[in-house]
Design a protein around this motif. Structure first.
Motif, short mmCIF file in Angstrom:
data_model
loop_
_atom_site.label_atom_id
_atom_site.label_comp_id
_atom_site.label_asym_id
_atom_site.label_seq_id
_atom_site.Cartn_x
_atom_site.Cartn_y
_atom_site.Cartn_z
N MET A 36 -10.37 -3.87 12.31
CA MET A 36 -10.48 -3.14 11.05
C MET A 36 -9.84 -1.76 11.16
SD MET A 36 -14.32 -4.32 9.96
CE MET A 36 -14.44 -3.31 8.51
N ARG A 37 -10.03 -1.09 12.29
CA ARG A 37 -9.42 0.22 12.50
C ARG A 37 -7.90 0.11 12.50
NH1 ARG A 37 -10.37 4.99 12.15
NH2 ARG A 37 -9.43 5.59 14.09
N ALA A 38 -7.38 -0.96 13.11
CA ALA A 38 -5.92 -1.16 13.13
C ALA A 38 -5.39 -1.31 11.71
CB ALA A 38 -5.56 -2.39 13.97
N CYS A 39 -6.10 -2.03 10.88
CA CYS A 39 -5.70 -2.21 9.48
C CYS A 39 -5.86 -0.92 8.68
CB CYS A 39 -6.52 -3.32 8.82
SG CYS A 39 -6.26 -4.95 9.54
N GLU A 40 -6.94 -0.22 8.92
CA GLU A 40 -7.22 1.04 8.21
C GLU A 40 -6.16 2.08 8.51
OE1 GLU A 40 -8.27 5.01 8.88
OE2 GLU A 40 -9.40 3.77 10.26
N GLN A 41 -5.69 2.13 9.75
CA GLN A 41 -4.70 3.14 10.15
C GLN A 41 -3.36 2.95 9.45
OE1 GLN A 41 -4.61 3.01 14.42
NE2 GLN A 41 -6.65 3.90 14.59
N PRO A 46 -7.13 -3.91 1.79
CA PRO A 46 -7.60 -5.27 1.43
C PRO A 46 -7.91 -6.13 2.67
CG PRO A 46 -5.69 -4.68 0.10
CD PRO A 46 -5.81 -3.64 1.17
N GLN A 47 -7.12 -5.96 3.73
CA GLN A 47 -7.37 -6.73 4.95
C GLN A 47 -8.67 -6.28 5.62
OE1 GLN A 47 -5.52 -9.44 6.13
NE2 GLN A 47 -7.30 -9.65 7.45
N VAL A 48 -8.96 -4.98 5.54
CA VAL A 48 -10.21 -4.47 6.10
C VAL A 48 -11.40 -5.13 5.40
CG1 VAL A 48 -11.67 -2.42 6.37
CG2 VAL A 48 -9.22 -2.28 6.84
N THR A 66 -18.25 0.11 11.95
CA THR A 66 -17.60 -0.88 11.08
C THR A 66 -17.61 -0.40 9.63
OG1 THR A 66 -18.54 -2.58 12.52
CG2 THR A 66 -17.58 -3.32 10.47
N PHE A 67 -18.76 0.04 9.16
CA PHE A 67 -18.84 0.52 7.78
C PHE A 67 -17.96 1.75 7.56
CE2 PHE A 67 -22.88 -1.92 7.25
CZ PHE A 67 -22.56 -2.53 6.04
N CYS A 68 -17.99 2.67 8.51
CA CYS A 68 -17.16 3.88 8.35
C CYS A 68 -15.67 3.54 8.31
CB CYS A 68 -17.45 4.89 9.44
SG CYS A 68 -18.99 5.81 9.17
N SER A 69 -15.25 2.58 9.12
CA SER A 69 -13.84 2.15 9.08
C SER A 69 -13.49 1.57 7.72
CB SER A 69 -13.57 1.10 10.17
OG SER A 69 -13.65 1.67 11.43
N ALA A 70 -14.39 0.76 7.18
CA ALA A 70 -14.13 0.16 5.87
C ALA A 70 -14.13 1.21 4.76
CB ALA A 70 -15.19 -0.91 5.58
N ILE A 71 -15.06 2.16 4.83
CA ILE A 71 -15.10 3.22 3.82
C ILE A 71 -13.83 4.08 3.93
CG2 ILE A 71 -16.32 5.33 3.10
CD1 ILE A 71 -18.94 3.87 4.04
N GLN A 82 -15.07 0.96 -4.45
CA GLN A 82 -15.29 0.09 -3.29
C GLN A 82 -15.93 0.89 -2.16
OE1 GLN A 82 -14.29 -3.22 -3.81
NE2 GLN A 82 -15.46 -3.63 -1.98
N ALA A 83 -15.48 2.13 -1.98
CA ALA A 83 -16.06 3.00 -0.94
C ALA A 83 -17.54 3.25 -1.22
CB ALA A 83 -15.30 4.32 -0.86
N LEU A 84 -17.87 3.50 -2.49
CA LEU A 84 -19.28 3.74 -2.84
C LEU A 84 -20.12 2.48 -2.65
CD1 LEU A 84 -19.08 6.05 -5.99
CD2 LEU A 84 -19.15 6.65 -3.57
N GLN A 85 -19.56 1.34 -2.96
CA GLN A 85 -20.27 0.08 -2.76
C GLN A 85 -20.57 -0.14 -1.28
OE1 GLN A 85 -18.45 -3.40 -4.54
NE2 GLN A 85 -19.62 -4.76 -3.23
N LEU A 86 -19.57 0.15 -0.43
CA LEU A 86 -19.76 0.00 1.01
C LEU A 86 -20.81 0.97 1.54
CD1 LEU A 86 -16.05 -0.50 2.03
CD2 LEU A 86 -17.88 -2.19 2.29
#
Length: 157
Positions: A36-41, A46-48, A66-71, A82-86
């Motif tokens: 997830m971090r690789a995708c976030e960077q 969407p992949q995250v 995990t949650f912080c990476s997604a947010i 989406q960030a608020l939902q997470l």
């Protein structure tokens, strides 16, 4: 998978997760978080979110990292709702929301000129004994300024 994260090779990270599953090895929270971090960077939010869904389908419980990476991925992709939902899911889970999670969610709101949501997050964080840090305050003030809410920005001092 962690090496892919460090090299920002998100496709390889996702491929290795699939390889693990095909080899009947269950990816864990660490391998999912690294992918997830690789995708976030590389701003591939969407992949995250897909990895987070895969993680849950595989009965792997997301943690705070995990949650912080997604947010953060949603913040970078300007996906404030989406960030608020997470963040809400994080609070409802066993993962403890912290100042980093709130600062990132507030920043997502700031990028999309959602000043009311940013101020609500500031209030929510204080109710949870997460006291505002410089990043949270700066993002909330910027959200107010972008929304032409100068008086609201001044109240954050």
């Amino acid at each position: 998978v962690s090496a892919c994260e460090k090299g920002q090779r998100w496709r390889a990270a996702v491929f290795f997760l699939g390889d693990m599953q095909r080899a009947k090895l269950a990816p864990n929270v660490i391998s999912y978080s690294a992918a997830m971090r690789a995708c976030e960077q590389v701003l591939h939010w969407p992949q995250v979110l897909k990895l987070l869904a895969d993680m849950r389908a595989g009965r792997v419980r997301p943690n705070a990292v995990t949650f912080c990476s997604a947010i953060m991925a949603c913040e970078k992709g300007e996906q404030w709702s989406q960030a608020l939902q997470l963040l809400a899911e994080m609070r409802a889970s066993s993962a403890q929301a912290d100042g980093i999670a709130y600062a990132t969610a507030i920043s997502a709101c700031e990028k999309c000129k959602r000043w009311t949501q940013a101020l609500q997050l500031m209030a929510d964080s204080e109710d949870l004994d997460i006291y505002p840090n410089a990043i949270m305050c700066t993002a909330a003030m910027s959200a107010c300024m972008k929304g032409e809410q100068w008086v609201q920005a001044l109240f954050l001092f």
